[in-house]
Design a protein around this motif. Structure first.
Motif, PDB file in Angstrom:
ATOM      1  N   UNK A  32       6.614  -1.891   8.974  1.00 51.50           N
ATOM      2  CA  UNK A  32       7.689  -1.153   8.325  1.00 51.50           C
ATOM      3  C   UNK A  32       8.931  -2.040   8.302  1.00 51.50           C
ATOM      4  N   UNK A  33       9.356  -2.379   7.103  1.00 55.61           N
ATOM      5  CA  UNK A  33      10.543  -3.219   6.945  1.00 55.61           C
ATOM      6  C   UNK A  33      11.404  -2.604   5.854  1.00 55.61           C
ATOM      7  N   UNK A  34      12.213  -1.598   6.212  1.00 54.19           N
ATOM      8  CA  UNK A  34      12.938  -0.812   5.206  1.00 54.19           C
ATOM      9  C   UNK A  34      13.810  -1.690   4.309  1.00 54.19           C
ATOM     10  N   UNK A  37       6.282   1.197   3.296  1.00 56.47           N
ATOM     11  CA  UNK A  37       7.463   1.978   3.665  1.00 56.47           C
ATOM     12  C   UNK A  37       7.135   3.457   3.801  1.00 56.47           C
ATOM     13  N   UNK A  38       5.910   3.843   3.432  1.00 56.87           N
ATOM     14  CA  UNK A  38       5.565   5.255   3.369  1.00 56.87           C
ATOM     15  C   UNK A  38       4.522   5.686   4.397  1.00 56.87           C
ATOM     16  N   UNK A  92       0.855  -1.187   0.000  1.00 62.43           N
ATOM     17  CA  UNK A  92       0.000   0.000   0.000  1.00 62.43           C
ATOM     18  C   UNK A  92       0.889   1.235   0.000  1.00 62.43           C
ATOM     19  N   UNK A  93       0.354   2.313  -0.559  1.00 62.26           N
ATOM     20  CA  UNK A  93       1.106   3.562  -0.645  1.00 62.26           C
ATOM     21  C   UNK A  93       0.199   4.716  -0.249  1.00 62.26           C
ATOM     22  N   UNK A  94       0.739   5.923  -0.346  1.00 63.41           N
ATOM     23  CA  UNK A  94      -0.043   7.108   0.003  1.00 63.41           C
ATOM     24  C   UNK A  94      -1.270   7.247  -0.889  1.00 63.41           C
TER      25      UNK A  94
END
Length: 324
Positions: free
Chosen positions: A152-154, A141-142, A118-120
């Motif tokens: 969150x798993x950069x 990540x966002x 998923x994103x912004x």
């Protein structure tokens, strides 16, 4: 339930308690009573009406897993971990294979949903679902927690570690990555390109091969990279899925892994760890079990749970395909 209660000589509440499978509650039943209730329910052919139960309790007993590619070992590891954990909590995973999770969740009641990408841009739809009371866990990540949990798993630092590992022994490193800029592989490709540039190594065009998301596409991309005399001596794959395919292609071509070709993947999946030769992979530790535990917890709607960000740092898990 009334028929079962009448035959067993107990209250409807006792029948409900026994057949719900709850470990505790306001109504107790002895082992003998519980056995009698279950035997009579079986004799009468009792089956719980899940739709009616959902209306009465507000619980569906379902957790949705929105997974982008079921053939990917990462998605398989998520599915297997959640299925194993859910079985002890009377929950049933519902797998959505790269479909529109928004449309499904608009019409399908679930106790919790996990979105693996998923994103912004997805935030308005996510907010609508959260406002309706849906329990959501989002891999992103966002995004930041806002009524929903965020995994969150950069990936960028982990990919940089993987490239540093390969660059310690190789100057010809190929990259297998996806074609879709909205997928994680796109960002991992940039980690590969930047690492080569920082090492002062010029990238050869044929050393980067992009694949479509099916197994045939990955196989053909790996074959284009490896079936030539001037092939690279190492491969950085944007997923364990692609890395496993690269190893299989290398072995089919008569190459030795890691002597002729070192391979590093991304994801740290169980399939990669258990294959032979076992796959060196960048990824978090104990991710899948921890994710499954979180999903089960959120599905249970505990009053003390507050949505938050869950961080899973990466490291390189060294195995046979590219040892230290």
């Amino acid at each position: 339930m009334k028929m079962v209660a009448a035959r067993a000589g107990v209250s409807v509440a006792t029948v409900s308690f026994v057949l719900s499978g709850r470990p505790s509650g306001r109504v107790a039943a002895s082992a003998e009573t519980a056995e009698r209730v279950r035997a009579i329910a079986e004799e009468l052919g009792y089956r719980p009406n899940q739709a009616a139960r959902a209306v009465r309790t507000g619980r569906s007993g379902l957790v949705l897993l929105s997974l982008t590619q079921l053939s990917d070992p990462w998605c398989q590891s998520v599915s297997q971990a959640v299925s194993a954990a859910a079985s002890g909590h009377r929950l049933q995973p519902l797998i959505l294979a790269d479909g529109d999770w928004g449309d499904v969740l608009d019409g399908q009641p679930v106790d919790a949903a996990f979105l693996d990408a998923a994103s912004a841009d997805d935030l308005p739809r996510i907010r609508t679902l959260v406002d309706r009371g849906l329990q959501l866990i989002v891999f992103s990540d966002d995004l930041e927690p806002d009524g929903f949990d965020v995994i969150r798993s950069p990936q960028r630092p982990g990919c940089e570690l993987a490239m540093a590992h390969l660059l310690a022994s190789h100057s010809r490193i190929g990259c297998l990555t996806g074609t879709d800029p909205d997928r994680p592989g796109w960002h991992r490709e940039h980690a590969y390109l930047d690492a080569l540039q920082q090492a002062g190594i010029e990238r050869r065009p044929d050393d980067l091969q992009r694949y479509t998301r099916d197994q045939v596409g990955v196989y053909e991309a790996a074959l284009r990279m490896l079936d030539r005399e001037d092939r690279p001596t190492a491969v950085f794959a944007a997923s364990d899925f692609a890395a496993i395919t690269a190893i299989n292609v290398a072995l089919r071509l008569g190459l030795s892994v890691p002597d002729d070709l070192a391979v590093v993947g991304v994801g740290n999946t169980e399939e990669g760890a258990l294959m032979h030769p076992s796959l060196t992979s960048a990824g978090p530790t104990d991710f899948f079990a921890s994710l499954a535990e979180l999903i089960i917890t959120v599905a249970g709607r505990p009053t003390d749970h507050r949505p938050r960000r869950h961080d899973f740092p990466w490291r390189v898990h060294l195995r046979e395909s590219s040892p230290a």
